[in-house]
Design a protein around this motif. Sequence first.
Motif, PDB file in Angstrom:
ATOM      1  N   TYR A 155       0.861  -1.183   0.000  1.00 18.39           N
ATOM      2  CA  TYR A 155       0.000   0.000   0.000  1.00 18.39           C
ATOM      3  C   TYR A 155       0.892   1.226   0.000  1.00 18.39           C
ATOM      4  O   TYR A 155       1.928   1.248   0.662  1.00 18.39           O
ATOM      5  CB  TYR A 155      -0.897  -0.001   1.252  1.00 18.39           C
ATOM      6  CG  TYR A 155      -2.187   0.737   1.053  1.00 18.39           C
ATOM      7  CD1 TYR A 155      -3.320   0.078   0.614  1.00 18.39           C
ATOM      8  CD2 TYR A 155      -2.267   2.105   1.292  1.00 18.39           C
ATOM      9  CE1 TYR A 155      -4.518   0.765   0.419  1.00 18.39           C
ATOM     10  CE2 TYR A 155      -3.454   2.795   1.105  1.00 18.39           C
ATOM     11  CZ  TYR A 155      -4.571   2.120   0.663  1.00 18.39           C
ATOM     12  OH  TYR A 155      -5.745   2.792   0.465  1.00 18.39           O
ATOM     13  N   ASN A 170      -3.168   0.662  12.440  1.00 15.82           N
ATOM     14  CA  ASN A 170      -3.529  -0.024  13.690  1.00 15.82           C
ATOM     15  C   ASN A 170      -2.723   0.518  14.866  1.00 15.82           C
ATOM     16  O   ASN A 170      -2.290  -0.229  15.737  1.00 15.82           O
ATOM     17  CB  ASN A 170      -3.357  -1.534  13.562  1.00 15.82           C
ATOM     18  CG  ASN A 170      -4.398  -2.168  12.679  1.00 15.82           C
ATOM     19  OD1 ASN A 170      -5.389  -1.546  12.308  1.00 15.82           O
ATOM     20  ND2 ASN A 170      -4.190  -3.410  12.310  1.00 15.82           N
ATOM     21  N   GLU A 191      -2.428  -9.445   4.197  1.00 11.55           N
ATOM     22  CA  GLU A 191      -3.755  -9.098   3.700  1.00 11.55           C
ATOM     23  C   GLU A 191      -4.704  -8.831   4.861  1.00 11.55           C
ATOM     24  O   GLU A 191      -4.689  -9.541   5.858  1.00 11.55           O
ATOM     25  CB  GLU A 191      -4.273 -10.269   2.857  1.00 11.55           C
ATOM     26  CG  GLU A 191      -5.623 -10.019   2.229  1.00 11.55           C
ATOM     27  CD  GLU A 191      -6.009 -11.146   1.302  1.00 11.55           C
ATOM     28  OE1 GLU A 191      -5.991 -10.923   0.086  1.00 11.55           O
ATOM     29  OE2 GLU A 191      -6.329 -12.239   1.801  1.00 11.55           O
ATOM     30  N   GLY A 192      -5.507  -7.766   4.724  1.00  8.33           N
ATOM     31  CA  GLY A 192      -6.484  -7.442   5.755  1.00  8.33           C
ATOM     32  C   GLY A 192      -6.833  -5.975   5.767  1.00  8.33           C
ATOM     33  O   GLY A 192      -6.351  -5.194   4.947  1.00  8.33           O
ATOM     34  N   SER A 193      -7.678  -5.587   6.707  1.00  7.79           N
ATOM     35  CA  SER A 193      -8.080  -4.190   6.881  1.00  7.79           C
ATOM     36  C   SER A 193      -7.312  -3.591   8.044  1.00  7.79           C
ATOM     37  O   SER A 193      -7.111  -4.248   9.069  1.00  7.79           O
ATOM     38  CB  SER A 193      -9.581  -4.088   7.155  1.00  7.79           C
ATOM     39  OG  SER A 193     -10.304  -4.474   6.012  1.00  7.79           O
ATOM     40  N   TYR A 194      -6.903  -2.335   7.878  1.00  9.83           N
ATOM     41  CA  TYR A 194      -6.103  -1.640   8.881  1.00  9.83           C
ATOM     42  C   TYR A 194      -6.707  -0.270   9.160  1.00  9.83           C
ATOM     43  O   TYR A 194      -7.133   0.417   8.234  1.00  9.83           O
ATOM     44  CB  TYR A 194      -4.661  -1.463   8.381  1.00  9.83           C
ATOM     45  CG  TYR A 194      -3.932  -2.756   8.193  1.00  9.83           C
ATOM     46  CD1 TYR A 194      -3.106  -3.254   9.191  1.00  9.83           C
ATOM     47  CD2 TYR A 194      -4.087  -3.509   7.029  1.00  9.83           C
ATOM     48  CE1 TYR A 194      -2.433  -4.458   9.031  1.00  9.83           C
ATOM     49  CE2 TYR A 194      -3.421  -4.712   6.863  1.00  9.83           C
ATOM     50  CZ  TYR A 194      -2.595  -5.177   7.859  1.00  9.83           C
ATOM     51  OH  TYR A 194      -1.940  -6.376   7.702  1.00  9.83           O
ATOM     52  N   THR A 208     -10.101   3.534   7.081  1.00  8.47           N
ATOM     53  CA  THR A 208      -9.668   2.145   6.974  1.00  8.47           C
ATOM     54  C   THR A 208      -9.047   1.934   5.606  1.00  8.47           C
ATOM     55  O   THR A 208      -9.570   2.427   4.608  1.00  8.47           O
ATOM     56  CB  THR A 208     -10.869   1.190   7.142  1.00  8.47           C
ATOM     57  OG1 THR A 208     -11.493   1.462   8.398  1.00  8.47           O
ATOM     58  CG2 THR A 208     -10.447  -0.252   7.085  1.00  8.47           C
ATOM     59  N   VAL A 209      -7.936   1.232   5.577  1.00  8.32           N
ATOM     60  CA  VAL A 209      -7.340   0.823   4.307  1.00  8.32           C
ATOM     61  C   VAL A 209      -7.376  -0.696   4.250  1.00  8.32           C
ATOM     62  O   VAL A 209      -7.219  -1.367   5.271  1.00  8.32           O
ATOM     63  CB  VAL A 209      -5.900   1.350   4.106  1.00  8.32           C
ATOM     64  CG1 VAL A 209      -5.886   2.848   4.041  1.00  8.32           C
ATOM     65  CG2 VAL A 209      -4.962   0.859   5.175  1.00  8.32           C
ATOM     66  N   THR A 210      -7.615  -1.222   3.062  1.00  3.61           N
ATOM     67  CA  THR A 210      -7.653  -2.660   2.868  1.00  3.61           C
ATOM     68  C   THR A 210      -6.476  -3.059   1.993  1.00  3.61           C
ATOM     69  O   THR A 210      -6.302  -2.514   0.900  1.00  3.61           O
ATOM     70  CB  THR A 210      -8.977  -3.092   2.211  1.00  3.61           C
ATOM     71  OG1 THR A 210     -10.055  -2.679   3.065  1.00  3.61           O
ATOM     72  CG2 THR A 210      -9.030  -4.590   2.016  1.00  3.61           C
ATOM     73  N   LYS A 234      -4.730  -6.050  -0.068  1.00  2.00           N
ATOM     74  CA  LYS A 234      -5.053  -7.327  -0.701  1.00  2.00           C
ATOM     75  C   LYS A 234      -3.764  -8.018  -1.120  1.00  2.00           C
ATOM     76  O   LYS A 234      -2.842  -7.379  -1.621  1.00  2.00           O
ATOM     77  CB  LYS A 234      -5.945  -7.099  -1.918  1.00  2.00           C
ATOM     78  CG  LYS A 234      -7.288  -6.506  -1.554  1.00  2.00           C
ATOM     79  CD  LYS A 234      -8.141  -6.284  -2.757  1.00  2.00           C
ATOM     80  CE  LYS A 234      -9.465  -5.647  -2.358  1.00  2.00           C
ATOM     81  NZ  LYS A 234     -10.268  -5.300  -3.526  1.00  2.00           N
TER      82      LYS A 234
END
Length: 123
Positions: free
Chosen positions: A31, A50, A84-87, A106-108, A110
């Motif tokens: 990202y 986070n 991978e995940g949401s932060y 929130t950023v995702t 992938k």
Amino acid sequence: MKTIVIALLTLLTAVSCSNEREVIKPAMGSYQFYTNKASDQFDQIEVRLNGELAGSLTKPYLIGQQPDCQTEIAGMILRVERPEGSYALEAVAKLRGKSVSKWSGTVTIKAGDCGRSRLNSNQ
């Protein structure tokens, strides 16, 4: 003889169990963060994911189009690699030690992909 068989079975069980405990690495993605905020409006922008400091921006990215995933310019583009995940995103622009802008959301991320966020000057 019975003792030898039990010892061999115990050894084989221990070896086969250790193979089942392989560490599975999480699927990673990247990202990028950048800003078009004028350089006289900030000294640095701290970016946290986070709650953990991911890095900072110290210069605006004013090239016009969004950067591609291979572009890395120190201070202008912050590129992070994460599973991978949401932060949760928290970013703060500071000028002479004082907070002048904030961003949150929130950023995702992938796996195998590259996402981007521009921290705009009007926020």
